[in-house]
Motif scaffolding. Structure first.
Motif, short mmCIF file in Angstrom:
data_model
loop_
_atom_site.label_atom_id
_atom_site.label_comp_id
_atom_site.label_asym_id
_atom_site.label_seq_id
_atom_site.Cartn_x
_atom_site.Cartn_y
_atom_site.Cartn_z
N VAL A 107 39.67 43.73 44.49
CA VAL A 107 40.79 44.65 44.76
C VAL A 107 42.11 43.89 44.69
CG1 VAL A 107 39.49 46.35 46.08
CG2 VAL A 107 40.50 44.39 47.27
N SER A 108 42.07 42.58 44.90
CA SER A 108 43.29 41.78 44.76
C SER A 108 43.83 41.88 43.34
CB SER A 108 43.00 40.32 45.10
OG SER A 108 44.11 39.53 44.81
N GLY A 109 42.93 41.92 42.36
CA GLY A 109 43.35 42.00 40.97
C GLY A 109 43.70 43.42 40.57
N ILE A 110 42.82 44.37 40.90
CA ILE A 110 43.03 45.72 40.36
C ILE A 110 44.10 46.49 41.14
CG2 ILE A 110 40.80 45.85 39.22
CD1 ILE A 110 39.67 47.37 41.53
N TYR A 111 44.30 46.16 42.43
CA TYR A 111 45.34 46.83 43.21
C TYR A 111 46.48 45.89 43.59
CZ TYR A 111 41.52 50.21 43.73
OH TYR A 111 40.50 51.08 43.50
N GLY A 112 46.17 44.60 43.80
CA GLY A 112 47.22 43.62 44.07
C GLY A 112 47.28 43.16 45.51
N ASN A 113 47.27 41.85 45.74
CA ASN A 113 47.34 41.31 47.10
C ASN A 113 48.35 40.17 47.16
OD1 ASN A 113 46.69 41.07 49.79
ND2 ASN A 113 44.95 39.72 49.42
N VAL A 114 49.20 40.26 48.14
CA VAL A 114 50.25 39.24 48.33
C VAL A 114 49.62 37.86 48.55
CG1 VAL A 114 52.04 38.50 49.95
CG2 VAL A 114 51.95 40.88 49.20
N GLY A 115 50.20 36.85 47.93
CA GLY A 115 49.71 35.48 48.10
C GLY A 115 48.66 35.08 47.09
N GLN A 116 48.35 35.99 46.16
CA GLN A 116 47.25 35.71 45.23
C GLN A 116 47.65 35.97 43.77
OE1 GLN A 116 43.86 37.96 46.85
NE2 GLN A 116 43.27 36.14 48.02
N THR A 117 48.83 35.51 43.37
CA THR A 117 49.19 35.74 41.95
C THR A 117 48.19 35.06 41.03
OG1 THR A 117 50.75 33.89 42.09
CG2 THR A 117 51.69 36.13 42.21
N ASN A 118 47.69 33.88 41.42
CA ASN A 118 46.71 33.18 40.58
C ASN A 118 45.39 33.95 40.54
OD1 ASN A 118 46.14 32.58 43.29
ND2 ASN A 118 45.99 30.36 42.99
N TYR A 119 44.86 34.23 41.71
CA TYR A 119 43.55 34.89 41.85
C TYR A 119 43.60 36.33 41.30
CZ TYR A 119 39.46 36.66 44.47
OH TYR A 119 38.29 37.24 44.85
N GLY A 120 44.66 37.05 41.66
CA GLY A 120 44.77 38.44 41.20
C GLY A 120 44.92 38.53 39.68
N ALA A 121 45.68 37.60 39.11
CA ALA A 121 45.83 37.60 37.65
C ALA A 121 44.49 37.33 36.99
CB ALA A 121 46.86 36.55 37.23
N ALA A 122 43.72 36.41 37.57
CA ALA A 122 42.39 36.12 37.01
C ALA A 122 41.48 37.33 37.15
CB ALA A 122 41.79 34.91 37.72
N LYS A 123 41.52 37.98 38.32
CA LYS A 123 40.60 39.10 38.56
C LYS A 123 40.99 40.33 37.75
CE LYS A 123 37.59 37.37 41.46
NZ LYS A 123 36.26 36.98 40.91
N MET A 124 42.30 40.56 37.54
CA MET A 124 42.71 41.65 36.65
C MET A 124 42.33 41.30 35.22
SD MET A 124 43.75 44.63 36.49
CE MET A 124 45.00 45.88 36.22
N GLY A 125 42.45 40.01 34.88
CA GLY A 125 42.02 39.55 33.56
C GLY A 125 40.54 39.81 33.34
N ILE A 126 39.76 39.61 34.39
CA ILE A 126 38.31 39.86 34.28
C ILE A 126 38.04 41.35 34.09
CG2 ILE A 126 36.15 39.80 35.62
CD1 ILE A 126 37.12 37.05 36.70
#
Ligand code: NAD
Length: 300
Positions: free
Chosen positions: A160-179
């Protein structure tokens, strides 16, 4: 008990702990032969220890199942190929790859270091690409040799950090949205070989999340048991899921859902003059559905 994955051969990456461990145990309960991969490092990816992978293999064998350990770093190209080869050498084939391994290095964008960015992108994105590439090549060849379709499953891990977005996780969220994007594209590419590709955005109380989200109550522990995530993975791994591909499932003790992807919203006639765009964009923004919050529903 109906066993959904009888005789199927599955690799689960990052299966020494947390959610991946539950995937491996439940797949084995359902008759799958499992390659339990885990590099065994710390939460931030530092270090290596094959111990957790061996422990899960021992648990599966003690319960009468079949499993072998693999200590590859999933983001290592050659080691990822070795993992696919190991499944085929040990169990004669490969039917399911679950890319689950992951690390966290949370930091606000302004403070994030290059190393924190690189490590997270490498483990999640390359660690999804490398095993997927080698498995897909295997399934392409299998499909060609038999002419019957590989009847195989690729299951990725988003958040959900990637598909909806979570503060503090630009690296992780970008990877998870990429996935998430990787999953949709790969599902379109691999359909011709008889391979479905889906992703799971899990929610569970593991070492990745135990210091997030406030105090750990009994209720949080119950809903946060990673065992709630495993059923959808096992079903997707089975032959029953042949018609489902390119989907993103949210799964936890609190929800089972399909997250819907980006769609084009309000449109306007293209213009060649940026000075006229103010009211046009304001109108489109006013009409556009707002972004979801972390629970997939609240508006940002
Ligand atoms: P976890 O730390 O308990 O398990 C992850 C496992 O991956 C660890 O055992 C670790 O050793 C292994 N690993 C890390 N890097 C690796 C590498 N390069 N090669 C091989 N193995 C490696 O965490 P978890 O919560 O079970 O996370 C599993 C997956 O679910 C991750 O991709 C994570 O980002 C994702 N996820 C978890 C949650 C949650 O609520 N726990 C939420 C969203 C997404």
């Amino acid at each position: 008990m109906t066993r959904l994955c009888e005789g199927r051969v599955a690799i689960v990456t990052g299966a020494g702990r947390g959610i991946g461990r539950e995937y491996a145990l439940m797949l084995a309960e359902h008759g799958a032969k499992v390659v339990v991969n885990d590099l065994g490092g710390a939460r931030d990816g530092a270090g290596a220890d094959i111990g957790p992978a061996h422990d899960v293999v021992a648990e599966i064998r003690a319960a009468g199942g079949e499993a072998v350990a693999n200590g590859a770093d999933v983001s290592d190209w050659d080691a990822a190929k070795g993992m696919i080869d190991q499944a085929v050498a040990e169990f004669g084939r490969l039917d399911v790859l679950i890319n689950n391994a992951g690390i966290l290095r949370d930091r606000m964008l302004v403070n994030m270091t290059e190393a924190e960015w690189d490590a997270v992108i490498k483990v999640h994105l390359k660690g999804t690409f490398a095993p997927s590439h080698h498995a897909a090549a295997y399934w392409r060849d299998l499909n060609k040799a038999t002419g019957e379709g590989a009847n195989a499953r690729l299951i990725n891990t988003s958040s959900v950090s990637g598909i909806y977005g979570n503060v503090g996780q630009t690296n992780y969220g970008a990877a998870k949205m990429g996935i998430a994007a990787f999953t949709i594209i790969a599902s379109r590419e691999l359909r011709r070989y008889g391979v479905t590709v889906n992703a799971i955005a899990p929610g569970a109380l593991t070492r990745l999340t135990e210091d997030l989200g406030g105090p750990i109550t009994e209720e949080r522990r119950r809903r946060g048991d990673p065992r709630w995530v495993a059923p959808i993975a096992v079903w997707l791994a089975s032959e029953q899921s042949a018609e489902v591909s390119g989907r993103m499932f949210e799964a936890s003790g609190g929800v089972l859902a399909i997250a819907e992807g980006w769609h084009r919203g309000p449109t306007a006639e293209p213009v060649d003059d940026p000075t006229v765009l103010g009211p046009i964009v304001a109108d489109m923004v006013a009409k556009a559905r707002r972004n979801a919050g972390m629970n997939g529903m609240d508006l940002d």
